[in-house]
Motif scaffolding. Structure first.
Motif, PDB file in Angstrom:
ATOM      1  N   ILE B 148       0.845  -1.206   0.000  1.00  0.00           N
ATOM      2  CA  ILE B 148       0.000   0.000   0.000  1.00  0.00           C
ATOM      3  C   ILE B 148       0.877   1.251   0.000  1.00  0.00           C
ATOM      4  CG2 ILE B 148      -1.649   1.334   1.386  1.00  0.00           C
ATOM      5  CD1 ILE B 148      -2.866  -1.295   2.275  1.00  0.00           C
ATOM      6  N   VAL B 149       1.950   1.223   0.784  1.00  0.00           N
ATOM      7  CA  VAL B 149       2.871   2.360   0.809  1.00  0.00           C
ATOM      8  C   VAL B 149       3.429   2.608  -0.587  1.00  0.00           C
ATOM      9  CG1 VAL B 149       5.156   3.097   1.595  1.00  0.00           C
ATOM     10  CG2 VAL B 149       3.511   2.223   3.231  1.00  0.00           C
ATOM     11  N   LEU B 150       3.869   1.532  -1.257  1.00  0.00           N
ATOM     12  CA  LEU B 150       4.461   1.689  -2.590  1.00  0.00           C
ATOM     13  C   LEU B 150       3.425   2.189  -3.591  1.00  0.00           C
ATOM     14  CD1 LEU B 150       6.818  -1.389  -2.923  1.00  0.00           C
ATOM     15  CD2 LEU B 150       7.412   0.980  -2.507  1.00  0.00           C
ATOM     16  N   VAL B 151       2.219   1.597  -3.570  1.00  0.00           N
ATOM     17  CA  VAL B 151       1.190   2.016  -4.526  1.00  0.00           C
ATOM     18  C   VAL B 151       0.757   3.452  -4.225  1.00  0.00           C
ATOM     19  CG1 VAL B 151      -1.107   1.534  -5.434  1.00  0.00           C
ATOM     20  CG2 VAL B 151       0.423  -0.340  -4.893  1.00  0.00           C
ATOM     21  N   GLY B 152       0.659   3.788  -2.944  1.00  0.00           N
ATOM     22  CA  GLY B 152       0.310   5.162  -2.579  1.00  0.00           C
ATOM     23  C   GLY B 152       1.336   6.145  -3.116  1.00  0.00           C
ATOM     24  N   ASN B 153       2.606   5.805  -2.946  1.00  0.00           N
ATOM     25  CA  ASN B 153       3.680   6.631  -3.491  1.00  0.00           C
ATOM     26  C   ASN B 153       3.570   6.751  -5.001  1.00  0.00           C
ATOM     27  OD1 ASN B 153       6.309   7.747  -2.259  1.00  0.00           O
ATOM     28  ND2 ASN B 153       5.671   6.161  -0.847  1.00  0.00           N
ATOM     29  N   PHE B 154       3.334   5.596  -5.611  1.00  0.00           N
ATOM     30  CA  PHE B 154       3.309   5.515  -7.070  1.00  0.00           C
ATOM     31  C   PHE B 154       2.172   6.345  -7.651  1.00  0.00           C
ATOM     32  CE2 PHE B 154       1.812   3.075 -10.819  1.00  0.00           C
ATOM     33  CZ  PHE B 154       2.899   3.285 -11.616  1.00  0.00           C
ATOM     34  N   THR B 155       0.967   6.249  -7.037  1.00  0.00           N
ATOM     35  CA  THR B 155      -0.165   6.998  -7.575  1.00  0.00           C
ATOM     36  C   THR B 155       0.029   8.500  -7.371  1.00  0.00           C
ATOM     37  OG1 THR B 155      -1.312   6.507  -5.511  1.00  0.00           O
ATOM     38  CG2 THR B 155      -1.907   5.193  -7.415  1.00  0.00           C
ATOM     39  N   GLY B 156       0.747   8.855  -6.290  1.00  0.00           N
ATOM     40  CA  GLY B 156       0.995  10.276  -6.078  1.00  0.00           C
ATOM     41  C   GLY B 156       2.026  10.824  -7.041  1.00  0.00           C
ATOM     42  N   GLN B 163       7.534  16.113 -16.467  1.00  0.00           N
ATOM     43  CA  GLN B 163       8.178  15.082 -17.286  1.00  0.00           C
ATOM     44  C   GLN B 163       8.554  13.861 -16.459  1.00  0.00           C
ATOM     45  OE1 GLN B 163       7.661  15.076 -20.443  1.00  0.00           O
ATOM     46  NE2 GLN B 163       9.671  15.377 -21.343  1.00  0.00           N
ATOM     47  N   LEU B 164       9.095  14.117 -15.267  1.00  0.00           N
ATOM     48  CA  LEU B 164       9.482  13.012 -14.381  1.00  0.00           C
ATOM     49  C   LEU B 164       8.318  12.070 -14.151  1.00  0.00           C
ATOM     50  CD1 LEU B 164      11.507  14.511 -11.400  1.00  0.00           C
ATOM     51  CD2 LEU B 164      12.213  12.679 -12.943  1.00  0.00           C
ATOM     52  N   SER B 165       7.182  12.663 -13.713  1.00  0.00           N
ATOM     53  CA  SER B 165       6.059  11.821 -13.336  1.00  0.00           C
ATOM     54  C   SER B 165       5.453  11.160 -14.566  1.00  0.00           C
ATOM     55  CB  SER B 165       5.016  12.630 -12.578  1.00  0.00           C
ATOM     56  OG  SER B 165       4.669  13.789 -13.273  1.00  0.00           O
ATOM     57  N   TYR B 166       5.304  11.915 -15.637  1.00  0.00           N
ATOM     58  CA  TYR B 166       4.653  11.360 -16.826  1.00  0.00           C
ATOM     59  C   TYR B 166       5.379  10.117 -17.316  1.00  0.00           C
ATOM     60  CZ  TYR B 166       2.390  11.076 -21.343  1.00  0.00           C
ATOM     61  OH  TYR B 166       1.674  10.631 -22.425  1.00  0.00           O
ATOM     62  N   TRP B 167       6.705  10.204 -17.415  1.00  0.00           N
ATOM     63  CA  TRP B 167       7.435   9.078 -18.002  1.00  0.00           C
ATOM     64  C   TRP B 167       7.656   7.954 -17.014  1.00  0.00           C
ATOM     65  CZ3 TRP B 167       6.985   8.507 -22.837  1.00  0.00           C
ATOM     66  CH2 TRP B 167       6.756   9.633 -23.623  1.00  0.00           C
ATOM     67  N   ALA B 168       7.764   8.306 -15.745  1.00  0.00           N
ATOM     68  CA  ALA B 168       7.879   7.237 -14.746  1.00  0.00           C
ATOM     69  C   ALA B 168       6.617   6.374 -14.764  1.00  0.00           C
ATOM     70  CB  ALA B 168       8.101   7.822 -13.363  1.00  0.00           C
ATOM     71  N   ILE B 169       5.454   7.035 -14.864  1.00  0.00           N
ATOM     72  CA  ILE B 169       4.197   6.278 -14.868  1.00  0.00           C
ATOM     73  C   ILE B 169       4.045   5.518 -16.182  1.00  0.00           C
ATOM     74  CG2 ILE B 169       1.691   6.459 -14.690  1.00  0.00           C
ATOM     75  CD1 ILE B 169       3.261   7.100 -12.094  1.00  0.00           C
ATOM     76  N   PHE B 204      -5.603   8.168 -11.031  1.00  0.00           N
ATOM     77  CA  PHE B 204      -4.548   8.184 -10.023  1.00  0.00           C
ATOM     78  C   PHE B 204      -4.899   9.133  -8.884  1.00  0.00           C
ATOM     79  CE2 PHE B 204      -0.571   6.015 -11.606  1.00  0.00           C
ATOM     80  CZ  PHE B 204      -1.252   5.243 -12.513  1.00  0.00           C
ATOM     81  N   TYR B 205      -5.565  10.242  -9.232  1.00  0.00           N
ATOM     82  CA  TYR B 205      -5.966  11.194  -8.196  1.00  0.00           C
ATOM     83  C   TYR B 205      -6.941  10.527  -7.231  1.00  0.00           C
ATOM     84  CZ  TYR B 205      -7.737  15.468  -6.075  1.00  0.00           C
ATOM     85  OH  TYR B 205      -8.108  16.427  -5.184  1.00  0.00           O
ATOM     86  N   ALA B 206      -7.967   9.883  -7.799  1.00  0.00           N
ATOM     87  CA  ALA B 206      -8.966   9.223  -6.945  1.00  0.00           C
ATOM     88  C   ALA B 206      -8.303   8.143  -6.092  1.00  0.00           C
ATOM     89  CB  ALA B 206     -10.071   8.621  -7.809  1.00  0.00           C
ATOM     90  N   LEU B 207      -7.430   7.361  -6.709  1.00  0.00           N
ATOM     91  CA  LEU B 207      -6.757   6.303  -5.956  1.00  0.00           C
ATOM     92  C   LEU B 207      -5.888   6.902  -4.856  1.00  0.00           C
ATOM     93  CD1 LEU B 207      -5.616   3.881  -8.797  1.00  0.00           C
ATOM     94  CD2 LEU B 207      -7.406   3.499  -7.126  1.00  0.00           C
TER      95      LEU B 207
END
Lengths: 174, 455
Positions: B148-156, B163-169, B204-207
């Motif tokens: 949950i910690v990892l997914v929470g981090n990931f969705t945020g 650019q960082l977030s777009y390509w990481a996702i 991702f926002y809702a999650l």
């Protein structure tokens, strides 16, 4: 349940299933209905969420321009359509999806080296979209190209997945 | 006149405590104790209070979660989850809003520290064998919490829309497409389309702001309750006729917790003041940055992806998670519970596993970069085998090899490790390997993901 069995010892064992008590009936149907409701709600939720992904963000059939506008041997990036239009030397056209089949980065066309390079894991692709690297076992996806009254059209509804490049992926006008 | 009615009531209130000469605790301290005693027993074993046993890692994680909830709530008032405005709203936060940059930095760094703290907590629990003796359920809940910690981090990670977030996702969700049969459907479901766009941002926002926090709250509550239910945190078994020493929770445990919580606040606050949360340029789907890296806590995995087929990496990951989850059932010998590394020989097994990883992992990375080329040596063989099955089997056989090497007793002058200690050696190898791969991914990968020196 137990009480009934004590009162009617002959109903014990297999014959019990024929004679379900009211309490059992209610409890079983409650669970069954609850399960059904959960499945319904779950399915409704999934379908509700899925509907957006089906509408898609791609543009459908796009008119790119006149056929003569593209010089044979050139590669043009069509940004709105998410693809590169490759004009082959023999006058054919191929529209390759610019997304790397490895991990989804946008591949760049390297004019000098005449190949596509993915900056994420340095996967490279030949001018036909064919793969030449160890990480990806798949060529770049492509969109069908069609021609209508001298105009070049690309159907960007959904990229077509292919194992490797084949001559029939190239479309020729006329 | 009407006051006459109140008279008896007043009398009763005034003389309520008549005859009772003992000073009662004030009402607020009663409430406070009540709250503390909901979480803790009234007395705790002196053993359990040793800071060098738990390092307070679980408590630190809880403080970070609370901090994340608080700062996250504040950020929600200022954030706009539409692709046209998301980046702008973050920019405003950074430049115009009073304390905007600070709040965002606290949220950002708390989330990153939480990954570290909960990972170390997991390692601590494994090393002390605290998943044993009826604690298997809580061990699994803990693993779920880590996910949950990892997914929470990931969705945020997507929300700033740079650019960082777009390509990481983009890179990370492309991994999902390699799940056999369902892959593409699953990815399209999460992204709400074939590529990262408005639908993905909404998802991702809702999650991130509702779904993951709710899950976190539920599982965290269960986790804490279960610790108490299991009779407090794990400790070494008592010898016969040995009586445990108990101390009052308040002030002994409460003071430690308060101090640790305060230190966390100060460290996060100071760190956030000097290091604002990063923000790249606005997301541009046409241009992938070079190199395009995932979030740092996934870089160990991304590093593996450079060497193996994604399906092999995911199978390896899934096997690791399953192995961790069933550990309480594989390793049931609880005589060594609460003792770091199980025993002296267990400590040597762990050191051996870690050192082996320190040798093998960088060596393997360098060799794969410059020397071995399995697809070239086996022309005509499908890449699923050359970069998939072959490296996968090599990795698995290293794990198994370490286990049997330790178990055989060849290493330590024929002092055999038992099952539990040999497993510890494999665990130490895997965790050290993961950390090393992450370090390589963060610092030693430059343009085109080629190996470079960071200095």
């Amino acid at each position: 349940m137990k009480k009934i069995n004590e009162q009617n010892p002959e109903k014990d064992g297999s014959s019990v299933s024929k004679n379900v008590s009211r309490r059992d009936f209610l409890s079983i149907s409650l669970k069954a209905l609850g399960g059904l409701a959960a499945i319904e709600l779950g399915a409704a939720g999934i379908l509700f969420l899925r509907s957006r992904s089906l509408s898609g963000e791609f543009g459908g059939i796009m008119t790119i321009g006149k056929i003569e506008e593209f010089t044979p041997g050139s590669v043009v990036e069509i940004e709105d359509g998410n693809f590169y239009l490759i004009s082959t030397e023999d006058g054919g056209f191929l529209a390759v999806y610019r997304r790397c089949p490895h991990l989804g980065c946008t591949v760049n066309w390297m004019e000098n080296e005449q190949k596509f390079l993915c900056p994420c894991h340095s996967a490279t692709f030949a001018k036909t979209g064919d793969f030449n690297n160890k990480l990806v076992a798949r060529a770049l996806d492509y969109f069908p190209v069609s021609f209508d009254k001298g105009m070049l059209k690309v159907d960007t509804t959904a990229p077509i997945v292919r194992e490797q490049h084949l001559p029939q992926h190239v479309s020729y006008p006329g | 006149m009407s006051l006459e009615i109140l008279k008896p009531l007043r009398e009763r209130l005034l003389h309520r405590d008549d005859g009772e000469k003992v000073e009662l605790p004030s009402r607020d301290s009663h409430v406070r104790n009540n709250l503390i005693l909901h979480l803790h027993p009234s007395r705790v074993p002196a053993q359990a209070l040793r800071f060098s046993y738990t390092w307070g890692l679980g408590g630190i994680s809880v403080v970070l979660v609370l901090l994340l909830g608080l700062t996250g709530l504040l950020l929600m008032f200022r954030y706009d989850p539409r692709v046209e405005y998301a980046y702008v709203s973050i920019q405003q936060l950074e430049t115009e809003v009073m304390f905007g940059s600070f709040i965002r930095a606290v949220h950002h760094w708390s989330a990153n520290f939480l990954v570290i703290a909960s990972f170390l907590h997991l390692v601590r629990v494994f090393l002390t064998g605290s998943f044993k003796q009826g604690r298997s359920v809580n061990w699994i809940i803990g693993l779920v919490l880590f996910v949950i910690v990892l997914v929470g981090n990931f969705t945020g990670y997507l929300l700033p829309w740079d650019q960082l977030s777009y390509w990481a996702i983009t890179v990370s969700t492309s991994l999902m497409a390699y799940i056999p049969l369902l892959g593409t459907a699953v990815r399209n479901f999460f992204l709400g389309g074939p590529q990262v766009g408005q639908a993905a941002l909404s998802n991702f926002y809702a999650l991130h702001v509702v779904f993951m926090p709710a899950l976190m709250l539920g599982f965290l509550g269960y986790h804490l309750w279960k610790v108490r239910k299991n009779g407090g945190i794990s400790q070494p078994l008592l010898k016969e006729d040995e009586k445990p020493e108990f101390k009052a929770t308040n002030p002994h445990l409460v003071n430690i917790e308060l101090a640790a919580g305060m230190v966390v606040l100060v460290v996060v606050g100071l760190y956030a003041m000097f290091n604002p949360a990063p923000l790249g340029s606005i997301a541009n789907p046409m241009v992938s940055p070079n190199p395009a890296k995932a979030a740092w806590y996934f870089l160990g995995l991304q590093e593996l992806l450079l060497h193996m087929h994604p399906l092999a990496v995911m199978t390896l990951l899934a096997l690791t998670v399953v192995a961790l989850a069933i550990t309480p059932w594989i390793d049931r010998d609880f005589r060594d519970i609460g003792i770091y590394f199980r025993s002296a020989i267990g400590r040597r097994a762990a050191v051996f596993g870690s050192l082996l990883a320190v040798y093998l992992v960088p060596l393997a990375v360098i060799l794969d970069e410059f020397w071995y080329d399995v697809p070239g040596w086996l022309p005509g063989v499908h890449t699923n085998i050359t970069v998939g099955i072959i490296p996968f089997l090599i990795t698995i056989s290293v794990f198994v090899g370490i286990y049997f090497l330790l178990k055989s007793g060849l290493l330590f002058k024929n002092e055999k490790t038992n099952h539990s200690e040999a497993m510890l050696g494999v665990f130490a190898f895997m965790m050290t390997g993961l950390i090393l791969l992450t370090i390589v991914g963060i610092y030693f990968r430059g343009q085109n993901m080629a190996l470079v020196l960071p200095f």
